[in-house]
Enzyme design. Structure first.
Site, PDB file in Angstrom:
ATOM      1  N   ARG A 159       0.892  -1.086  -0.087  1.00 52.65           N
ATOM      2  CA  ARG A 159       0.063  -0.123   0.067  1.00 52.65           C
ATOM      3  C   ARG A 159       0.742   1.256  -0.012  1.00 52.65           C
ATOM      4  NH1 ARG A 159      -1.454  -3.302   4.095  1.00 52.65           N
ATOM      5  NH2 ARG A 159      -3.703  -4.159   3.968  1.00 52.65           N
ATOM      6  N   ALA A 236      11.561   1.495   5.825  1.00 51.56           N
ATOM      7  CA  ALA A 236      10.987   0.194   6.096  1.00 51.56           C
ATOM      8  C   ALA A 236      11.430  -0.225   7.540  1.00 51.56           C
ATOM      9  CB  ALA A 236      11.577  -0.580   5.087  1.00 51.56           C
ATOM     10  N   ARG A 237      12.669  -0.855   7.819  1.00 49.59           N
ATOM     11  CA  ARG A 237      12.784  -1.034   9.135  1.00 49.59           C
ATOM     12  C   ARG A 237      14.658  -1.250   8.990  1.00 49.59           C
ATOM     13  NH1 ARG A 237       8.840  -0.291  10.797  1.00 49.59           N
ATOM     14  NH2 ARG A 237       7.420  -1.691  11.996  1.00 49.59           N
ATOM     15  N   GLU A 266      17.930   0.493  16.555  1.00 43.63           N
ATOM     16  CA  GLU A 266      17.468   1.781  17.125  1.00 43.63           C
ATOM     17  C   GLU A 266      16.828   1.706  18.558  1.00 43.63           C
ATOM     18  OE1 GLU A 266      14.875   2.373  13.735  1.00 43.63           O
ATOM     19  OE2 GLU A 266      12.962   2.144  15.138  1.00 43.63           O
ATOM     20  N   HIS A 284      12.583   7.454  13.379  1.00 41.25           N
ATOM     21  CA  HIS A 284      11.262   6.389  13.020  1.00 41.25           C
ATOM     22  C   HIS A 284      10.059   7.221  13.125  1.00 41.25           C
ATOM     23  CE1 HIS A 284      10.332   2.089  13.193  1.00 41.25           C
ATOM     24  NE2 HIS A 284       9.284   2.700  12.707  1.00 41.25           N
ATOM     25  N   ILE A 285       9.930   8.434  12.470  1.00 40.20           N
ATOM     26  CA  ILE A 285       8.614   8.890  12.391  1.00 40.20           C
ATOM     27  C   ILE A 285       7.861   9.273  11.169  1.00 40.20           C
ATOM     28  CG2 ILE A 285       9.293  10.574  14.413  1.00 40.20           C
ATOM     29  CD1 ILE A 285      10.138  12.687  11.941  1.00 40.20           C
TER      30      ILE A 285
HETATM   31  C1  DGY Z   1       4.772   0.782  11.633  1.00 37.24           C
HETATM   32  O1  DGY Z   1       3.556   1.269  11.745  1.00 37.24           O
HETATM   33  O2  DGY Z   1       5.334  -0.341  11.441  1.00 37.24           O
HETATM   34  C2  DGY Z   1       5.674   2.007  11.688  1.00 37.24           C
HETATM   35  O3  DGY Z   1       7.035   1.709  11.547  1.00 37.24           O
HETATM   36  C3  DGY Z   1       5.504   2.772  13.267  1.00 37.24           C
HETATM   37  O4  DGY Z   1       4.902   3.844  12.750  1.00 37.24           O
END
Ligand code: DGY
Length: 318
Positions: A159, A236-237, A266, A284-285
């Site tokens: 998405r 992403a991560r 993190e 991570h915002i």
């Molecule tokens: C998620 O929703 O997975 C984001 O990384 C945190 O907002």
């Protein structure tokens, strides 16, 4: 019947808490906005819990699940759930929900903002102006990279990836993507093999979920395929990128810049990143607009309320 016992691992908006209060006995609530409980405190907190409301930054591993013999439901206020041992939950019959959809547009906006900030050197030039170093206008001052007509490569066309591709169309970008499945959505983007995407893109945007399969998806070999002028954007991560390989690539100027919202380990990211003016770092915002964070919390709460009423869960992952 006595209300279900709920543990909440992070401070949530008062209105979301108020929506839960009539249906649950809230037996433990972390009042800290940004500090997770340590493992022992979390395990103690869940020992009597029927339900758990957690965040993306809480590690819900097999030990936590074993410490919670009554637990039947975990609602995370995030779309990503790699912090939860879903297999251990399934083995115990514990339901898990996440928060898809409500953060798609906000996260796509941020991905674009981070790409623009990186390309046009906004944080770097802002630091310069703020430090009083601006003594005059020059033709070659903070020359950046154009987004318009550049090639954007999106890895992970779910998405959020599709929402980013739609924004890119408005900037006349050529969009390539790589995903296990071809996107069924009406986006102007071309599926290519990952290596082709890495070779041809001016901007590589990572939007894949984290799993064993995507661990260090971008490492030294992949960075070596990118153009020296290319920029890497990660919303992403952390574990999707091998941070040490990225630091080496930046040090050796094998790519031009990076915009990073997520990091391995993190919030304690590698301080080596701080030496690079061409790296934009954010904590991570990507989903953090006031409204969207509220919607994420409320969807987690609504899943818990559905469980308490015996109704189908709104957004189950397991
Ligand atoms: C998620 O929703 O997975 C984001 O990384 C945190 O907002």
């Amino acid at each position: 019947m006595a209300p279900l016992k709920l543990v909440i691992t992070r401070r949530i908006y008062p209105e979301v808490l108020a929506s839960l209060a009539p249906a649950f006995d809230i037996i433990a609530e972390n009042q800290a906005a940004d500090q997770p409980w340590d493992a022992a405190t979390l395990q103690r907190a869940v020992s009597e819990a029927d339900c758990l409301f957690c965040s993306v930054a809480d590690r819900i591993d097999a030990a936590v699940i074993a410490a919670a013999p009554r637990l039947k439901m975990i609602a995370t206020g995030a779309v990503g759930f790699n912090n939860i041992d879903v297999a251990a939950c399934q083995a115990r019959g514990i339901r898990v929900t996440n928060t898809p959809d409500v953060l798609t547009q906000t996260t796509a906006d941020f991905g674009f903002a981070l790409m623009m900030a990186t390309a046009r050197r906004i944080p770097e030039s802002e630091r310069y102006a703020r430090a009083g170093q601006w003594t005059g206008w020059a033709f070659d001052q903070f020359t950046g990279r154009d987004l318009h007509h550049a090639t954007l490569g999106i890895i992970g066309m779910g998405r959020i990836g599709c929402a980013i591709a739609r924004r890119a169309a408005g900037f006349d970008m050529r969009v390539l993507y790589h995903n296990r499945n071809r996107s069924q959505e009406a986006v102007q983007a071309t599926w290519v093999e990952r290596d082709q995407l890495l070779r041809e893109s001016d901007f590589v945007m990572l939007v894949v979920p984290y799993s064993q399969a995507t661990h260090h998806l971008i490492g030294a070999a992949e960075l070596a395929l990118m153009k020296p002028s290319a920029m890497l954007i990660n919303i992403a991560r952390g574990g999707v990128v091998d941070d040490q390989a990225l630091i080496t690539a930046l040090r050796e100027r094998r790519i031009a810049a990076a915009g990073l919202d997520v990091f391995e380990n993190e919030p304690k990211f590698d301080p080596a990143f701080l030496q690079f003016d061409n790296v934009v770092l954010t904590p991570h915002i990507a989903s953090s607009s006031k409204a969207t964070r509220g919607a994420m919390m409320q969807l987690a709460a609504d899943n818990l309320l559905a469980h308490a009423s015996g109704l189908p869960l709104k957004t189950p992952v397991a």
